[in-house]
Scaffold this active site. Structure first.
Site, PDB file in Angstrom:
ATOM      1  N   VAL A   1       0.875  -1.163   0.000  1.00 33.58           N
ATOM      2  CA  VAL A   1       0.000   0.000   0.000  1.00 33.58           C
ATOM      3  C   VAL A   1       0.916   1.217   0.000  1.00 33.58           C
ATOM      4  O   VAL A   1       2.005   1.188   0.576  1.00 33.58           O
ATOM      5  CB  VAL A   1      -0.959   0.014   1.219  1.00 33.58           C
ATOM      6  CG1 VAL A   1      -0.198   0.121   2.516  1.00 33.58           C
ATOM      7  CG2 VAL A   1      -1.980   1.125   1.096  1.00 33.58           C
ATOM      8  N   CYS A   2       0.500   2.251  -0.696  1.00 37.43           N
ATOM      9  CA  CYS A   2       1.272   3.493  -0.740  1.00 37.43           C
ATOM     10  C   CYS A   2       0.285   4.637  -0.606  1.00 37.43           C
ATOM     11  O   CYS A   2      -0.716   4.691  -1.322  1.00 37.43           O
ATOM     12  CB  CYS A   2       2.036   3.600  -2.061  1.00 37.43           C
ATOM     13  SG  CYS A   2       3.119   5.041  -2.151  1.00 37.43           S
TER      14      CYS A   2
END
Length: 131
Positions: free
Chosen positions: A106-107
């Site tokens: 996830v970013c």
């Protein structure tokens, strides 16, 4: 199942402050590495997103390897960037580390409590260590 904590004593943040959390915690073959910023010797390293990304990831990798895990054991990575425009540059660095064993990730974009451009944490799993 036992729980083992790594780096509880002696971890320091900016200005030499003692950090009240473990660098990593291992339980049942899982290793959770705390968020790492581009710090060396308790201070944020100057530089752009490329340099800061390399150091933040490398700090995670060093902790993970000290605990006996490898890049192939990384199953999930969380990335916090302070600017969405850093995304492509971060991905280039990410590939340098994880091209052979890409984890889930996830970013997101967020303000960080440390004056830097990126923070990274990761989760590892090794079935041999689950015993």
């Amino acid at each position: 199942m036992s729980i083992k904590r790594y780096g509880v004593g002696g971890s320091t943040g900016t200005g030499g402050q003692h950090l009240p959390f473990a660098k990593a915690v291992e339980a049942g073959g899982w290793l959770y590495v705390s968020g790492q910023t581009p710090m060396k010797d308790g201070e944020v390293v100057e530089g752009g997103i490329i340099e800061q990304s390399r150091l933040a990831i490398q700090n995670c990798v060093d902790i993970m390897q000290d605990a006996g895990y490898t890049l192939a054991d990384v199953v999930h990575v969380k990335v916090y960037l302070t600017d969405a425009r850093y995304f492509q540059s971060f991905n280039k660095v990410f590939r340098e580390f994880f091209a052979d064993h890409p984890p889930a990730r996830v970013c997101c974009v967020a303000d960080l409590v440390v004056d830097c451009k990126v923070e990274v944490d990761l989760t590892c799993y090794n079935s041999e260590r689950a015993k």
